[in-house]
Design a protein around this motif. Sequence first.
Motif, PDB file in Angstrom:
ATOM      1  N   GLY A 540       0.706  -1.210   0.104  1.00  0.00           N
ATOM      2  CA  GLY A 540       0.008  -0.107   0.163  1.00  0.00           C
ATOM      3  C   GLY A 540       0.715   1.281   0.022  1.00  0.00           C
ATOM      4  O   GLY A 540       0.652   2.073  -0.738  1.00  0.00           O
ATOM      5  N   PHE A 541       1.943   1.111   0.773  1.00  0.00           N
ATOM      6  CA  PHE A 541       2.625   2.473   0.957  1.00  0.00           C
ATOM      7  C   PHE A 541       3.612   2.471  -0.557  1.00  0.00           C
ATOM      8  O   PHE A 541       3.703   3.753  -0.884  1.00  0.00           O
ATOM      9  N   ASN A 542       4.085   1.214  -1.110  1.00  0.00           N
ATOM     10  CA  ASN A 542       4.526   1.460  -2.366  1.00  0.00           C
ATOM     11  C   ASN A 542       3.959   1.929  -3.407  1.00  0.00           C
ATOM     12  O   ASN A 542       4.121   2.923  -4.200  1.00  0.00           O
ATOM     13  N   GLU A 543       2.352   1.533  -3.392  1.00  0.00           N
ATOM     14  CA  GLU A 543       1.435   2.280  -4.276  1.00  0.00           C
ATOM     15  C   GLU A 543       1.281   3.477  -4.232  1.00  0.00           C
ATOM     16  O   GLU A 543       1.386   4.429  -5.285  1.00  0.00           O
ATOM     17  N   VAL A 544       1.335   4.029  -3.035  1.00  0.00           N
ATOM     18  CA  VAL A 544       1.154   5.668  -2.999  1.00  0.00           C
ATOM     19  C   VAL A 544       2.330   6.537  -3.407  1.00  0.00           C
ATOM     20  O   VAL A 544       2.387   7.512  -3.915  1.00  0.00           O
ATOM     21  N   PHE A 545       3.479   5.699  -2.849  1.00  0.00           N
ATOM     22  CA  PHE A 545       4.882   6.345  -3.768  1.00  0.00           C
ATOM     23  C   PHE A 545       4.920   6.484  -5.032  1.00  0.00           C
ATOM     24  O   PHE A 545       5.570   7.632  -5.382  1.00  0.00           O
ATOM     25  N   ASN A 546       4.483   5.408  -5.655  1.00  0.00           N
ATOM     26  CA  ASN A 546       4.806   5.411  -7.128  1.00  0.00           C
ATOM     27  C   ASN A 546       3.613   6.399  -7.695  1.00  0.00           C
ATOM     28  O   ASN A 546       4.048   7.037  -8.867  1.00  0.00           O
ATOM     29  N   THR A 547       2.322   6.298  -7.407  1.00  0.00           N
ATOM     30  CA  THR A 547       1.461   6.996  -8.070  1.00  0.00           C
ATOM     31  C   THR A 547       1.266   8.630  -7.520  1.00  0.00           C
ATOM     32  O   THR A 547       0.633   9.379  -8.328  1.00  0.00           O
ATOM     33  N   GLY A 548       1.721   8.705  -6.371  1.00  0.00           N
ATOM     34  CA  GLY A 548       1.430  10.070  -5.697  1.00  0.00           C
ATOM     35  C   GLY A 548      -0.213  10.379  -5.220  1.00  0.00           C
ATOM     36  O   GLY A 548      -0.308  11.290  -4.988  1.00  0.00           O
ATOM     37  N   VAL A 549      -0.715   9.221  -5.517  1.00  0.00           N
ATOM     38  CA  VAL A 549      -2.454   9.432  -5.212  1.00  0.00           C
ATOM     39  C   VAL A 549      -2.478   8.819  -3.536  1.00  0.00           C
ATOM     40  O   VAL A 549      -2.178   7.795  -3.344  1.00  0.00           O
ATOM     41  N   PRO A 550      -2.995   9.731  -2.784  1.00  0.00           N
ATOM     42  CA  PRO A 550      -3.150   9.432  -1.215  1.00  0.00           C
ATOM     43  C   PRO A 550      -4.022   8.023  -1.399  1.00  0.00           C
ATOM     44  O   PRO A 550      -4.934   8.006  -2.173  1.00  0.00           O
ATOM     45  N   LYS A 551      -4.069   7.204  -0.207  1.00  0.00           N
ATOM     46  CA  LYS A 551      -4.822   6.313  -0.135  1.00  0.00           C
ATOM     47  C   LYS A 551      -5.479   6.276   1.168  1.00  0.00           C
ATOM     48  O   LYS A 551      -5.222   6.489   2.302  1.00  0.00           O
ATOM     49  N   TYR A 552      -6.907   6.143   1.257  1.00  0.00           N
ATOM     50  CA  TYR A 552      -7.791   6.176   2.247  1.00  0.00           C
ATOM     51  C   TYR A 552      -8.385   4.748   2.688  1.00  0.00           C
ATOM     52  O   TYR A 552      -8.639   3.951   1.694  1.00  0.00           O
ATOM     53  N   ASP A 553      -9.017   4.680   3.763  1.00  0.00           N
ATOM     54  CA  ASP A 553      -9.598   3.319   4.063  1.00  0.00           C
ATOM     55  C   ASP A 553      -8.959   2.229   3.969  1.00  0.00           C
ATOM     56  O   ASP A 553      -9.209   1.192   3.302  1.00  0.00           O
ATOM     57  N   PHE A 554      -7.604   2.423   4.542  1.00  0.00           N
ATOM     58  CA  PHE A 554      -6.520   1.343   4.322  1.00  0.00           C
ATOM     59  C   PHE A 554      -6.648   0.543   5.619  1.00  0.00           C
ATOM     60  O   PHE A 554      -6.173   1.174   6.691  1.00  0.00           O
ATOM     61  N   PHE A 585       6.054   9.203   4.766  1.00  0.00           N
ATOM     62  CA  PHE A 585       4.740   8.988   4.683  1.00  0.00           C
ATOM     63  C   PHE A 585       4.261   9.637   5.884  1.00  0.00           C
ATOM     64  O   PHE A 585       4.877   9.656   6.934  1.00  0.00           O
ATOM     65  N   PHE A 586       2.828  10.009   5.969  1.00  0.00           N
ATOM     66  CA  PHE A 586       1.903  10.459   6.908  1.00  0.00           C
ATOM     67  C   PHE A 586       0.708  10.029   6.902  1.00  0.00           C
ATOM     68  O   PHE A 586       0.183   9.694   5.566  1.00  0.00           O
ATOM     69  N   GLY A 587      -0.063  10.008   8.002  1.00  0.00           N
ATOM     70  CA  GLY A 587      -1.682   9.634   7.769  1.00  0.00           C
ATOM     71  C   GLY A 587      -2.187   9.643   9.347  1.00  0.00           C
ATOM     72  O   GLY A 587      -1.681   9.878  10.263  1.00  0.00           O
ATOM     73  N   LEU A 588      -3.450   9.324   9.421  1.00  0.00           N
ATOM     74  CA  LEU A 588      -4.369   9.211  10.509  1.00  0.00           C
ATOM     75  C   LEU A 588      -4.621   7.805  10.556  1.00  0.00           C
ATOM     76  O   LEU A 588      -4.971   6.922   9.523  1.00  0.00           O
ATOM     77  N   VAL A 589      -4.838   7.228  11.986  1.00  0.00           N
ATOM     78  CA  VAL A 589      -5.144   5.983  12.201  1.00  0.00           C
ATOM     79  C   VAL A 589      -6.409   5.936  13.238  1.00  0.00           C
ATOM     80  O   VAL A 589      -6.348   6.604  14.160  1.00  0.00           O
ATOM     81  N   ARG A 590      -7.460   5.191  12.902  1.00  0.00           N
ATOM     82  CA  ARG A 590      -8.772   5.042  13.575  1.00  0.00           C
ATOM     83  C   ARG A 590      -8.573   3.545  14.114  1.00  0.00           C
ATOM     84  O   ARG A 590      -8.458   2.478  13.220  1.00  0.00           O
ATOM     85  N   ASP A 591      -9.170   3.316  15.369  1.00  0.00           N
ATOM     86  CA  ASP A 591      -9.404   1.889  15.872  1.00  0.00           C
ATOM     87  C   ASP A 591     -10.687   1.548  15.395  1.00  0.00           C
ATOM     88  O   ASP A 591     -12.017   1.986  15.820  1.00  0.00           O
ATOM     89  N   LYS A 592     -10.651   0.228  14.508  1.00  0.00           N
ATOM     90  CA  LYS A 592     -12.210  -0.187  14.058  1.00  0.00           C
ATOM     91  C   LYS A 592     -12.335  -1.411  14.603  1.00  0.00           C
ATOM     92  O   LYS A 592     -13.328  -2.077  14.209  1.00  0.00           O
ATOM     93  N   THR A 593     -11.664  -1.981  15.799  1.00  0.00           N
ATOM     94  CA  THR A 593     -11.929  -3.154  16.413  1.00  0.00           C
ATOM     95  C   THR A 593     -13.446  -3.372  16.746  1.00  0.00           C
ATOM     96  O   THR A 593     -14.025  -4.475  16.543  1.00  0.00           O
TER      97      THR A 593
END
Length: 871
Positions: A540-554, A585-593
Amino acid sequence: MQFSNLLRKKAENNRTLINEDYLEKIHNGHDIDDQFQIICKDGLYKWVNIKTKVLLCNEDKSSYYLFFFNDISKEKFLEKKLKKVKSKYKYLNEQMNIIFDNIPALIFYKDINNNIVKVNQYTATEYGLRKEELEGESCFKLYSNQIANNYWLDDLEVIKNQKAKLRYEEQWTTKMGSKWLETSKIPYIDTNGIVKGIIGFSIDISKYKKKEDQLKESKKKYRRIIETIKDGYYEINLHSRYTYVNDALCEMLGYTKLEMFKLRLSDQFDENTKNFLYNSFQKLYEQENNDMTVHYYFTKKDGTVLYLKTSAYMKYDNNKHKIGFYGLVKDITRNKILENYIEQLKKSEEKYRIFIENINEGYYEIDKEGKFLYVNDALCKILEYPISEIYLLRMGEICDEKTGLSIFHSFNECCEKEKNESNIQFEFQKKNGEKIFLEISVFLRHDIEGNKIGFYGLVRDITRNKILEHLNEEIHNSEIKYRNIVENIKEGYYEVDIKGHYTFINPAFCKIVERSAEDLIGLSYKKLMKEDVAEFVFKGFNEVFNTGVPKYDFEFAFTCKNDKKIIVESSVDIKYDNERNKIGFFGLVRDKTIRKIEETIMEEMNEYLEIIVEQRTKELNDLLKEQKNYLNEIIKASQFKSQFMAMMSHELRTPLNAIMGFTDLLLEESLGPISDLQKEYISDIKSSSKHQFNMVQNILDISRIEAGEINLVLKDFPVNNIINQVISSFKLQIDEKKLEIIKEGFNRECIIYADPVKFKQIYMNIFDNAVKYTKEGNITLSFEENVREWIFKIKDTGIGIAKKDYNLIFEDFKRCDESPYVKSIYGTGLGLPLAKRIINLHGGEITFFSNIGKGTTFTFSIPKKQIKSVV
């Protein structure tokens, strides 16, 4: 068998045809006229109207009964449906009133007698009254007779012509003050075609009018300044004719303004100077330089020879078209004489002066009284004083009184204590009002005998250093503010380097993964998850790095310190340094347990409900013998779904409007300045909200069409205008891809009969697909017509559609081709399905054909004969 016994006969469900109480009344000689719900032999219920009449026979004293049965089931069904429609209309009316009351504009309905019938809350507030006080009031009581009569005459014009009057400006005066409004009025016509009044919509444009007045005043001020400056000012067109000159230029050249306007620029010079100036202006025009400065000799009418310095700049109209030149003309004859004198002086000290004149710092020499004896060009440029003026000034006269006094004390201390002072800093204001910071170094000058005769030193422009110091301070404060926000949000925030090691985390992140910041900083994210999960996250990190498109709902699993497993939902974006290099990289994390557990329970509940539904469906199938009843149930369920989707889509738009409104306020810095990084984040929020809003709007339109609640407002309109509006909406994307737009069949004014708003929505959805999926080439827009219909074609040279995806094109939420290029383009899969539904509402059809890699052509038709009523 007697008829009464027949009425008592038991039906299959052991019930009588008519209630015993009514039979008793009939036997007692009472006439009956009532409605009953009866059960038929086949087990179905029907509503009937039964009338009875008792007849007596005088001969044998027998009683006879006349029964009249009338099936009123259909009337009962329509009555029930009408109640539902009234209830639904009441709800929609309430919702519309809420929307109108919250629109920040004046919305009003007036009758033909200039009485206010209905207003929204915003209008009442602007009047300083309650809605109940304002509604029903006559304008002749709210305004003076003259003003009220003017409003009435304007309303009567709209009513008489039965034509809308749109976007005109008017001044509005109430008890609350005077404002400028942009008003639109349309005639209100009832269902019988009778004009009952007008509906108006006014927007407050007072602040824009104020800015317009300020701009006019600014232009007047600009002209006043030009007329009072000592330098000559000119404006010429591309044919070298003067269009404007100030008095100073006329006095300088020895011509009157009338004479100047009759001349060309080239008429005032000899052949050599004329060619020189022509080539200079031609070069400025062709190369689009910022400015041009030339020197030349000029002979006045009286024979006086001047040495002039002329600056020139390109002049543009409002559409950025080149229309001429403008600039200043300075008489530097005196400067030329002084330059000759300085040139002779330079010969005696050539080596010294060459060095001084070529340094970027200003150099000065003054006597003990502060009078300038020598300055270099660099100092003239810094201070923006011509050298001739500087030699007439003293050091203290180039700045304000307070600064001059401070400089005097510094020079005096240097003279008395015989020491050098190299750190005198002060603020200096140029002639054009620009403020800069200067630093002066001071050294004593001595004559051959060692006597103090003055000072010399260097002058540096340190404005940039001061600005950088201020910017660094602002950046530091911004980082502190940013960190404080991140530290206090409830969601986990993280930053990792290219290798995946944590470089920053907030307390919420530590709480989620149940580890301290000391344990996490410098640790690889792979240490917090299993090997297969780490591999998934890495991809997932590699895909964001190569495309430059942010990834959500990861979504992936974390392992806490005590081996506890939690499910998290994360966003991932690239982190850049100041030079736009990717550093992590940077981002937000939510607990979905907990949410995952709830989803699991819901899935089990759904499985259980599916079993119950399956059993219930079987029972219904046993009871419903005819296929028509089963289809009716499906249709009702579909209508409920459409109504539910329409309601939900409407509710979703309200918070999205608020989000987009507040992000606009933040981007305009209405609440205070923000950093570039914050602007980037807020712009992303605005873009996502806009995409979400468009998707909700499409869902709402589709739901309304399926529920049969959408109206077509059919009228004659020119197609060319709407096509041009659609193309203008995509100008940025078209220019970015360098696409060529070709129009065929639009060489004349094409009038069609359809709903113009819905037609624009059709064309924009199809054209949007063509622009998005065409990397290069052209898009051809065609128009044809025959006896029966108008035909529109949109042909592109895009990526095309595979045959296996043909059946997905008009399905809701379906997107074809999962290639990286398609994934990188935002889309909901609702544009073409919505366009097809609207085309079908008009009675038209839409088709397409496509070749992979060569392009796609969409063709749709609008029939010329349509039902001119509400659909």
